[in-house]
Design an enzyme around this catalytic site. Structure first.
Site, PDB file in Angstrom:
ATOM      1  N   CYS A 278     -10.729  29.780  -0.256  1.00 30.01           N
ATOM      2  CA  CYS A 278     -11.849  29.206   0.370  1.00 30.01           C
ATOM      3  C   CYS A 278     -11.508  28.559   1.759  1.00 30.01           C
ATOM      4  O   CYS A 278     -12.071  29.404   2.596  1.00 30.01           O
ATOM      5  CB  CYS A 278     -12.464  28.048  -0.644  1.00 30.01           C
ATOM      6  SG  CYS A 278     -12.732  28.415  -2.311  1.00 30.01           S
ATOM      7  N   ILE A 279     -10.800  27.484   1.902  1.00 31.70           N
ATOM      8  CA  ILE A 279     -10.723  27.061   3.323  1.00 31.70           C
ATOM      9  C   ILE A 279     -10.327  27.929   4.450  1.00 31.70           C
ATOM     10  O   ILE A 279     -10.930  28.209   5.598  1.00 31.70           O
ATOM     11  CB  ILE A 279     -10.065  25.804   3.194  1.00 31.70           C
ATOM     12  CG1 ILE A 279     -10.973  24.770   2.423  1.00 31.70           C
ATOM     13  CG2 ILE A 279      -9.920  25.153   4.579  1.00 31.70           C
ATOM     14  CD1 ILE A 279     -10.012  23.321   2.288  1.00 31.70           C
TER      15      ILE A 279
END
Length: 443
Positions: A278-279
Site C-alpha cells: 500500500c504505502i
C-alpha cells in the site's frame, strides 16, 4: 423497472439467507482473506487463482497468509464452504464476484492494470443477470467506472438493472490482532441505487458495517487517502529523525515527549523506510491520476522522496558508525535482523530491508540476515538467494555490526546486544525495551 426490482430483491434475499454463491478472483493477500471471511459468514465460496500452487494449498487447507490459520482454512474446506480452482467456469454460477487481483506499478511507476484487465475480461465473459460484481483491488479514482463498467456492459447488460457493480476497498492490516475484516466497517461506492442496496446487503453480512459513499470514485480515493495519510506522517517523522541525527538528539525521546500531549497529535514513529503493497505504491496511483487534472501532488511527492531515501540514510549512518571504529563498510560483516516490511508478518513486498541489503552488498559488505518468519529471501538486484542465519553467540561475536530493520517480537534483542560489537536500531525496539549500552545506536 419491475424486472430490476425483482433481480435486486432476489439477489439481496439470496445474500441475506446465505444461499448466494461467492466467487473470489485472485487468492493473494486480499483475495484469500475475502474468501475466508465470506465463508466464515456462511457463504459457499470458490477462490479462483491462476497459480496452481496456491490452489493446491487452499484445497489442502494449508494457509500461505500469516493472518489466516491453516486450521480454520482446513475446517472451511472440509465443511464444503470453501474450494479453489484455476478455472473461471464457476463465475457462471456465482451470485457475487469479488475482484481481488494485484494492481502493481510498472518499472516507470505508472499503474499496471494488466492483471486487473485480464480478470475483468473473464468476469465480463461469464457475467449473467442478477450478479453483483465488487472490485476490491486498490486503484486510482475512476477505475471502476472507466475500466470495469464498460467491459461488463459490452455484452448488452445494464448496470443497476441486470447486474450490480460496486467498489469496496480492502482494509487489511497484516499482523494486527485487534482489527480484522470481521470487525471493521467497509466503505462502499455503488454505481447506482440498486447497486447500493445489493452491495450493502453483501458487505453488511461479512463486516461490522457499511459506510456508503456517493460513487466508486469517492471510495477509490478514500482508500488511497487512508494510506497517503500514513505515508505523509511517516515521512514527517523520518525527516525529523534525519534532523535529530545531525543535531545529535534522540528522535525517539522527542516523539515520546510530544506524545504526552493528550490532544492535537497522533504519534507516528520513524523507521528504515516503508513497505508492503500500500504505502510504497498508492501515492504513485494518485499522482498519475492527478496529472490528468493538471495537479502535481507536491506534498505526496515529497513524502515519497523522504520515505524512499530512508534505506540510503540507514546505510550511510551505519557507514559512519563503522568509521568511528576505523572499519570500512567494504568487507564488514553485517547482520540484518528482520527483513519483512513490518513487525510479526512474513511479507517482504517492497520491504526497506531489500534495498538496504542491496546497498550493503554493492558497497562490498558481507551480509547475512536473520528473520524467524522469512526463512528464504530472494533479491532481484543483484540476483541473490539468501537463507535466514540462526542466531548463535559465536556468529554474533564475529560480526562487525548488526542492523535491526524489522522488530519482530520473537527476537531476543537484549541477548543480541550482549554479543554484537555494534548495533544500529532503526525501529526503536531497544528504546521500548529499555536496552541501553555504549555500542547501541538508534536511527
Amino acid at each position: 423497472m419491475a424486472l430490476t426490482t425483482n433481480l435486486s430483491a432476489q439477489l439481496a434475499s439470496r445474500i441475506e439467507s446465505r444461499v448466494a454463491h461467492v466467487a473470489v478472483v485472485g487468492a493473494g493477500y486480499v483475495g484469500l482473506g475475502a474468501a475466508v471471511q465470506s465463508a466464515r459468514a456462511g457463504f459457499s465460496v470458490t477462490a479462483i487463482d491462476l497459480n496452481p500452487e496456491r490452489v493446491a494449498k487452499i484445497e489442502a487447507g494449508e494457509s500461505y497468509i500469516g493472518d489466516i490459520a491453516s486450521l480454520e482454512l482446513q475446517q472451511l474446506v472440509s465443511a464444503g464452504r470453501l474450494r479453489a480452482t484455476t478455472d473461471y467456469a464457476p463465475l457462471r454460477e456465482a451470485d457475487v464476484v469479488l475482484i481481488c487481483v494485484p494492481t502493481p506499478l510498472t518499472r516507470n511507476r505508472v499503474p499496471d492494470l494488466t492483471w486487473l484487465r485480464s480478470a475483468i475480461a473473464q468476469v465480463a465473459q461469464h457475467l449473467h443477470p442478477g450478479q453483483l460484481v465488487a472490485l476490491e483491488s486498490t486503484t486510482y479514482p475512476g477505475t471502476t467506472e472507466e475500466e470495469v463498467l464498460p467491459a461488463l456492459s459490452a455484452r448488452g447488460l445494464k448496470e443497476g438493472e441486470d447486474f450490480f457493480l460496486v467498489f469496496s476497498p480492502e482494509r487489511i492490516d497484516p499482523g494486527n490482532g485487534t482489527f480484522h475484516a470481521g470487525n471493521l466497517v467497509r466503505v462502499l461506492g455503488p454505481v447506482t441505487e440498486a447497486c447500493r442496496e445489493v452491495g450493502t446487503a453483501f458487505y453488511a453480512a461479512i463486516s461490522a458495517g457499511v459506510k456508503v459513499v456517493s460513487s466508486p470514485r469517492t471510495a477509490e480515493l478514500a482508500k488511497l487517502f487512508e494510506n497517503l495519510y500514513r505515508a505523509v506522517n511517516i515521512a514527517l517523522v523520518n525527516e525529523i529523525a534525519i534532523l535529530c541525527d545531525r543535531m545529535h538528539m534522540d528522535v525517539w525521546e522527542v516523539i515520546d515527549a510530544s506524545a504526552s500531549k493528550p490532544f492535537g497529535i497522533q504519534v507516528f514513529w520513524p523507521g528504515p523506510g516503508v513497505g508492503g503493497h500500500c504505502i510504497p505504491l498508492d501515492p504513485a496511483y494518485l499522482k498519475w491520476k492527478a496529472m490528468e487534472y493538471d495537479l502535481p501532488l507536491r506534498f505526496v511527492s515529497l513524502a515519497e522522496e523522504i520515505n524512499g531515501y530512508m534505506p540510503d540514510f540507514v546505510v550511510q549512518k551505519l557507514t559512519r558508525l563503522l568509521n568511528t571504529r576505523h572499519l570500512p563498510l567494504r568487507g564488514a560483516r553485517v547482520l540484518v535482523v528482520g527483513v519483512a516490511y513490518k513487525r510479526d508478518v512474513a511479507d517482504v513486498r517492497e520491504a526497506p530491508a531489500l534495498r538496504i541489503i542491496r546497498l550493503l552488498l554493492e558497497a562490498g559488505a558481507h551480509v547475512t540476515y536473520h528473520d524467524p518468519l522469512v526463512p528464504i529471501l530472494s533479491l532481484d538486484e543483484p540476483p541473490t538467494v539468501m537463507e535466514s542465519a540462526p542466531l548463535a553467540t559465536e556468529r554474533l561475536q564475529a560480526l562487525d555490526a548488526a542492523l535491526v530493520v524489522t522488530d519482530h517480537t520473537a527476537v531476543d534483542y537484549a541477548w543480541i546486544v550482549q554479543h554484537v560489537p555494534l548495533l544500529l536500531d532503526t525501529r526503536g525496539v531497544t528504546a521500548r525495551q529499555g536496552i541501553c549500552a555504549p555500542h547501541v545506536y538508534r536511527l
